[in-house]
Design a protein around this motif. Structure first.
Motif, PDB file in Angstrom:
ATOM      1  N   SER A  13      57.292  32.473  27.207  1.00  0.00           N
ATOM      2  CA  SER A  13      58.265  32.744  28.270  1.00  0.00           C
ATOM      3  C   SER A  13      57.937  32.021  29.583  1.00  0.00           C
ATOM      4  CB  SER A  13      58.355  34.255  28.517  1.00  0.00           C
ATOM      5  OG  SER A  13      57.078  34.774  28.814  1.00  0.00           O
ATOM      6  N   PHE A  14      56.858  31.229  29.599  1.00  0.00           N
ATOM      7  CA  PHE A  14      56.489  30.510  30.820  1.00  0.00           C
ATOM      8  C   PHE A  14      57.127  29.128  30.829  1.00  0.00           C
ATOM      9  CE2 PHE A  14      53.648  33.327  33.062  1.00  0.00           C
ATOM     10  CZ  PHE A  14      53.322  34.253  32.081  1.00  0.00           C
ATOM     11  N   MET A  15      58.408  29.124  31.155  1.00  0.00           N
ATOM     12  CA  MET A  15      59.164  27.861  31.170  1.00  0.00           C
ATOM     13  C   MET A  15      58.599  26.932  32.256  1.00  0.00           C
ATOM     14  SD  MET A  15      63.226  27.359  31.973  1.00  0.00           S
ATOM     15  CE  MET A  15      63.141  27.283  33.756  1.00  0.00           C
ATOM     16  N   ASP A  16      58.442  27.516  33.474  1.00  0.00           N
ATOM     17  CA  ASP A  16      57.953  26.708  34.594  1.00  0.00           C
ATOM     18  C   ASP A  16      56.436  26.636  34.597  1.00  0.00           C
ATOM     19  OD1 ASP A  16      60.433  28.380  36.554  1.00  0.00           O
ATOM     20  OD2 ASP A  16      60.571  26.397  35.608  1.00  0.00           O
ATOM     21  N   LYS A  17      55.909  25.619  35.277  1.00  0.00           N
ATOM     22  CA  LYS A  17      54.460  25.462  35.388  1.00  0.00           C
ATOM     23  C   LYS A  17      53.892  26.659  36.148  1.00  0.00           C
ATOM     24  CE  LYS A  17      50.938  22.218  37.038  1.00  0.00           C
ATOM     25  NZ  LYS A  17      49.838  22.797  36.220  1.00  0.00           N
ATOM     26  N   THR A  18      52.912  27.296  35.549  1.00  0.00           N
ATOM     27  CA  THR A  18      52.297  28.496  36.128  1.00  0.00           C
ATOM     28  C   THR A  18      50.798  28.296  36.195  1.00  0.00           C
ATOM     29  OG1 THR A  18      54.005  29.893  35.133  1.00  0.00           O
ATOM     30  CG2 THR A  18      51.975  30.983  35.807  1.00  0.00           C
ATOM     31  N   VAL A  19      50.194  28.613  37.346  1.00  0.00           N
ATOM     32  CA  VAL A  19      48.745  28.487  37.479  1.00  0.00           C
ATOM     33  C   VAL A  19      48.138  29.866  37.729  1.00  0.00           C
ATOM     34  CG1 VAL A  19      46.847  27.415  38.751  1.00  0.00           C
ATOM     35  CG2 VAL A  19      49.024  26.199  38.505  1.00  0.00           C
ATOM     36  N   VAL A  20      47.159  30.240  36.897  1.00  0.00           N
ATOM     37  CA  VAL A  20      46.454  31.505  37.096  1.00  0.00           C
ATOM     38  C   VAL A  20      45.030  31.176  37.516  1.00  0.00           C
ATOM     39  CG1 VAL A  20      45.878  33.751  36.107  1.00  0.00           C
ATOM     40  CG2 VAL A  20      47.774  32.432  35.136  1.00  0.00           C
ATOM     41  N   ALA A  21      44.645  31.556  38.729  1.00  0.00           N
ATOM     42  CA  ALA A  21      43.279  31.294  39.201  1.00  0.00           C
ATOM     43  C   ALA A  21      42.422  32.509  38.911  1.00  0.00           C
ATOM     44  CB  ALA A  21      43.313  31.023  40.701  1.00  0.00           C
ATOM     45  N   PHE A  22      41.245  32.289  38.339  1.00  0.00           N
ATOM     46  CA  PHE A  22      40.372  33.419  38.025  1.00  0.00           C
ATOM     47  C   PHE A  22      39.169  33.425  38.954  1.00  0.00           C
ATOM     48  CE2 PHE A  22      42.500  34.949  34.367  1.00  0.00           C
ATOM     49  CZ  PHE A  22      43.016  33.857  33.697  1.00  0.00           C
ATOM     50  N   ASP A  23      38.990  34.554  39.657  1.00  0.00           N
ATOM     51  CA  ASP A  23      37.802  34.702  40.503  1.00  0.00           C
ATOM     52  C   ASP A  23      36.752  35.520  39.766  1.00  0.00           C
ATOM     53  OD1 ASP A  23      39.993  35.051  43.330  1.00  0.00           O
ATOM     54  OD2 ASP A  23      38.816  33.291  42.697  1.00  0.00           O
ATOM     55  N   GLU A  24      35.686  35.838  40.490  1.00  0.00           N
ATOM     56  CA  GLU A  24      34.625  36.647  39.878  1.00  0.00           C
ATOM     57  C   GLU A  24      35.152  38.053  39.630  1.00  0.00           C
ATOM     58  OE1 GLU A  24      32.609  33.421  39.744  1.00  0.00           O
ATOM     59  OE2 GLU A  24      32.036  35.312  38.784  1.00  0.00           O
ATOM     60  N   GLY A  25      34.432  38.756  38.796  1.00  0.00           N
ATOM     61  CA  GLY A  25      34.734  40.171  38.614  1.00  0.00           C
ATOM     62  C   GLY A  25      35.900  40.439  37.682  1.00  0.00           C
ATOM     63  N   VAL A  26      36.716  41.415  38.049  1.00  0.00           N
ATOM     64  CA  VAL A  26      37.802  41.877  37.189  1.00  0.00           C
ATOM     65  C   VAL A  26      39.156  41.409  37.708  1.00  0.00           C
ATOM     66  CG1 VAL A  26      38.806  43.860  35.997  1.00  0.00           C
ATOM     67  CG2 VAL A  26      36.441  43.978  36.811  1.00  0.00           C
ATOM     68  N   THR A  27      39.920  40.754  36.837  1.00  0.00           N
ATOM     69  CA  THR A  27      41.279  40.325  37.164  1.00  0.00           C
ATOM     70  C   THR A  27      42.257  41.216  36.415  1.00  0.00           C
ATOM     71  OG1 THR A  27      40.561  38.025  37.420  1.00  0.00           O
ATOM     72  CG2 THR A  27      42.915  38.399  37.072  1.00  0.00           C
ATOM     73  N   GLY A  28      43.195  41.798  37.128  1.00  0.00           N
ATOM     74  CA  GLY A  28      44.188  42.656  36.489  1.00  0.00           C
ATOM     75  C   GLY A  28      45.527  41.929  36.379  1.00  0.00           C
ATOM     76  N   VAL A  29      46.266  42.208  35.302  1.00  0.00           N
ATOM     77  CA  VAL A  29      47.596  41.620  35.125  1.00  0.00           C
ATOM     78  C   VAL A  29      48.573  42.761  34.848  1.00  0.00           C
ATOM     79  CG1 VAL A  29      49.005  40.007  33.790  1.00  0.00           C
ATOM     80  CG2 VAL A  29      46.579  39.520  34.157  1.00  0.00           C
ATOM     81  N   VAL A  30      49.575  42.902  35.698  1.00  0.00           N
ATOM     82  CA  VAL A  30      50.529  44.009  35.559  1.00  0.00           C
ATOM     83  C   VAL A  30      51.962  43.497  35.575  1.00  0.00           C
ATOM     84  CG1 VAL A  30      48.951  45.629  36.696  1.00  0.00           C
ATOM     85  CG2 VAL A  30      50.667  44.395  38.056  1.00  0.00           C
ATOM     86  N   GLY A  31      52.890  44.350  35.209  1.00  0.00           N
ATOM     87  CA  GLY A  31      54.306  43.982  35.217  1.00  0.00           C
ATOM     88  C   GLY A  31      55.065  44.781  34.185  1.00  0.00           C
ATOM     89  N   PRO A  32      56.389  44.763  34.255  1.00  0.00           N
ATOM     90  CA  PRO A  32      57.204  45.564  33.335  1.00  0.00           C
ATOM     91  C   PRO A  32      57.115  45.084  31.879  1.00  0.00           C
ATOM     92  CG  PRO A  32      58.588  44.431  34.977  1.00  0.00           C
ATOM     93  CD  PRO A  32      57.189  44.012  35.236  1.00  0.00           C
ATOM     94  N   ASN A  33      57.678  45.874  30.972  1.00  0.00           N
ATOM     95  CA  ASN A  33      57.686  45.513  29.547  1.00  0.00           C
ATOM     96  C   ASN A  33      58.400  44.178  29.357  1.00  0.00           C
ATOM     97  OD1 ASN A  33      58.308  48.941  28.847  1.00  0.00           O
ATOM     98  ND2 ASN A  33      56.408  47.880  28.359  1.00  0.00           N
ATOM     99  N   GLY A  34      57.778  43.319  28.559  1.00  0.00           N
ATOM    100  CA  GLY A  34      58.430  42.066  28.191  1.00  0.00           C
ATOM    101  C   GLY A  34      58.411  40.990  29.246  1.00  0.00           C
ATOM    102  N   CYS A  35      57.681  41.174  30.346  1.00  0.00           N
ATOM    103  CA  CYS A  35      57.716  40.171  31.418  1.00  0.00           C
ATOM    104  C   CYS A  35      56.810  38.977  31.123  1.00  0.00           C
ATOM    105  CB  CYS A  35      57.325  40.793  32.746  1.00  0.00           C
ATOM    106  SG  CYS A  35      55.602  41.297  32.800  1.00  0.00           S
TER     107      CYS A  35
END
Ligand SMILES: Nc1ncnc2c1ncn2[C@@H]1O[C@H](COP(=O)(O)OP(=O)(O)OP(=O)(O)O)[C@@H](O)[C@H]1O
Ligand SMILES: Nc1ncnc2c1ncn2[C@@H]1O[C@H](COP(=O)(O)OP(=O)(O)OP(=O)(O)O)[C@@H](O)[C@H]1O
Ligand SMILES: [Mg+2]
Ligand SMILES: [Mg+2]
Lengths: 169, 160, 160, 169
Positions: A13-35
């Motif tokens: 579902s990632f049609m457009d270019k998307t960049v996810v930067a990861f820092d130290e520790g814990v990264t959380g990812v949230v959002g509605p169903n199917g997003c």
């Protein structure tokens, strides 16, 4: 081999270019169903070399290429890049030890053509696996737990459970 | 090789026996190798006894107890052979607040040496993380990633 | 008999096509009978297209979308052939707040003619129900049922 | 056939006699992991005549009898009673039409002896099934959804999905 960033374009579902930067520790990812949250997990699995479309909820590997929406047309290529900090050069094959960062990439075209890249250079799946071997990034049987899979560990057959521990051995 | 598996198995078993009571706030658990049939290999059986309960077949455990038992095993393997990062997708979904709290504490601790990526719908987990991303589909069928700031977090979390 | 199945199938399919967009706030879905191989019977295939998305294989759907698709089908069957009561155990677990809200609304409506029993960890669901029971294990390993009053609900719900 | 109450004693984690009263509308059941909520659902399935221990998470039917805790000894019998309001007498077999309430009961002893009861009278499983047939209470394939099963409906084989609709036919 800390992960620094994930670049996704045309993958599920990632049609457009998307960049996810990861820092130290814990990264959380949230959002509605199917997003698209689990699709991010699939992108990571895929760029690490996942060979089975079924493990990515697809029926053929072509299913990972953005297939369009009600208002957008399909794309013809999926590309995912995963960039690591090379903080332990000794764990890598000699040819990659000199780099401060390692970017592993994978592309799939609707034509069926598929490529693996390391720091922009076309490589083989074998090279990608060698890069991940020393650091343990390849041990996804216990380092990536997909949605719904945690319950399966308890209901699994004893031989399948053995396989998870074997990956750590 | 078979000795190397046995060696890892013993280390994982020992760690599992320590992690389980930490996540369950008591109780005990362990792994057992089953008999290898013929030239097959031995399988791995799990024993899980939540605090105050009698040891019974692992099938009789509740949904949350099964999930937390599996998490204890995964964390045990991870602690024996850490990987640079660990991704957990909605692993906290069947857990009640008390269990989520202990799970989050342990993830926070392990994240000092490895990066953790948690996909979650759980408000308590959202509050524990160091970096929070939201995925949206403003444009139907098209995913977009947004960064969620600490001050916005409580209302963003409430809206998700 | 085969005609009776076909009759029920058609009614359920029609109802499923109405329930799905209500729970998903849009989109469309339907059922299709597969070819019966040999003397076997036809199986039931599900098509599910959440709002704004393209119709794809049902495997590619998210965890929450799969659950809500299944709930739409169960509710459709239930509306065609209601039973005196319906028990749903943590069916709302994978759903986000918006979906839980629509699910709860529909359960409330159907509960005018049948009794519904919902086992849940979800705060919003707890607020919707007419009667609330808590199960506790003060004595380890021994279950005990308690009635939860309306005024106590918000703090009981917060503690669970 | 509205359900009025459920009486449980010695069934799974319900060592002591427990009464659940059901009113109109929606009844919610909450509590921490492992406290016994799904066991209430199992008790209802069981008293309706469930024949497979596996559908109750057990390996043999004896697993439903309270097996003790760290501080309590096991019991030797499990008993569940489910009481219905007889608001539609015409749906019932003639012999039961006169009652205002129908209480279906089931007992299992560790010796292996098992009983079904209707309004306190020992009966056969066949009588219990006849009572539930007309009202639809027996159609548990879609009226009772166990924990974790909702996901299976989408991943099920087409033939298994057919079976759920057949139950409504
Ligand atoms: N190749 C593709 N092209 C376009 N969309 C796709 C493609 N593959 C999957 N999708 C869509 O991605 C969505 C699933 O996304 P994902 O599984 O990441 O959701 P999620 O955020 O994890 O949701 P949940 O909270 O319910 O688990 C589905 O609606 C699916 O139709
Ligand atoms: N025969 C038995 N005797 C005693 N305890 C039992 C028996 N059968 C099951 N149990 C216990 O009941 C507990 C499971 O209860 P249950 O599945 O109802 O929990 P739950 O409230 O649904 O929890 P969750 O929210 O995690 O789903 C387990 O700990 C199990 O060991
Ligand atoms: Mg998901
Ligand atoms: Mg349960």
């Amino acid at each position: 081999m800390r992960i620094r960033r994930l670049d996704i374009v045309g993958f599920k579902s990632f049609m457009d270019k998307t960049v996810v930067a990861f820092d130290e520790g814990v990264t959380g990812v949230v959002g509605p169903n199917g997003c698209g949250k689990s699709n991010v997990a699939d992108a990571i699995r895929w760029v690490l070399g996942e060979q089975s479309a079924r493990h990515l909820r697809g029926r053929s590997m072509e299913d990972v290429i953005f297939n369009g929406s009600e208002t957008k047309p399909p794309l013809s290529m999926a590309e995912v890049l995963l960039t690591f900090e090379n903080d332990r050069p000794s764990e890598l094959p000699t040819q990659y030890q000199g780099y401060s960062e390692i970017t592993v990439g994978r592309r799939l075209f609707r034509s069926g053509e598929s490529e693996y890249l390391v720091n922009g250079v076309q490589s083989r799946l074998l090279d990608v696996n060698d890069i991940f071997f020393g650091s343990g990034v390849g041990r996804t049987a216990y380092s990536i737990i997909e949605q719904g899979r945690i319950g399966q560990i308890v209901s699994a057959r004893p031989e399948d459970r053995r396989a998870i521990i074997e990956e750590a051995a | 090789s078979r000795e190397r598996f046995q060696e890892t198995f013993d280390l994982v078993n020992e760690k599992f026996q320590a992690v389980f009571p930490r996540l369950f706030n008591g109780g005990r658990a362990g792994l057992v190798l089953t008999q290898a049939d013929g030239d097959g290999e031995a399988g791995v059986e799990i024993f899980s006894q939540p605090p105050g309960k009698k040891l019974q077949s692992v099938n009789l455990l509740s949904g949350g107890e099964k999930a937390l038992t599996a998490v204890s095993l995964i964390f045990a393997i991870f602690l024996i052979k850490p990987t640079p990062f660990c991704l957990l997708d909605e692993v906290d979904a069947p857990l009640d607040d008390a269990n989520v709290g202990r799970y989050n504490e342990m993830v926070k601790e392990m994240s000092k040496t490895s990066q953790f990526i948690l996909i979650t719908h759980n408000k308590r987990t959202m509050e524990m993380v160091d970096t929070l991303y939201g995925v949206t589909m403003q444009e139907p069928g098209v995913s977009k990633l947004v960064s969620v700031r600490l001050s916005e977090r409580t209302k963003e979390a409430a809206a998700a």
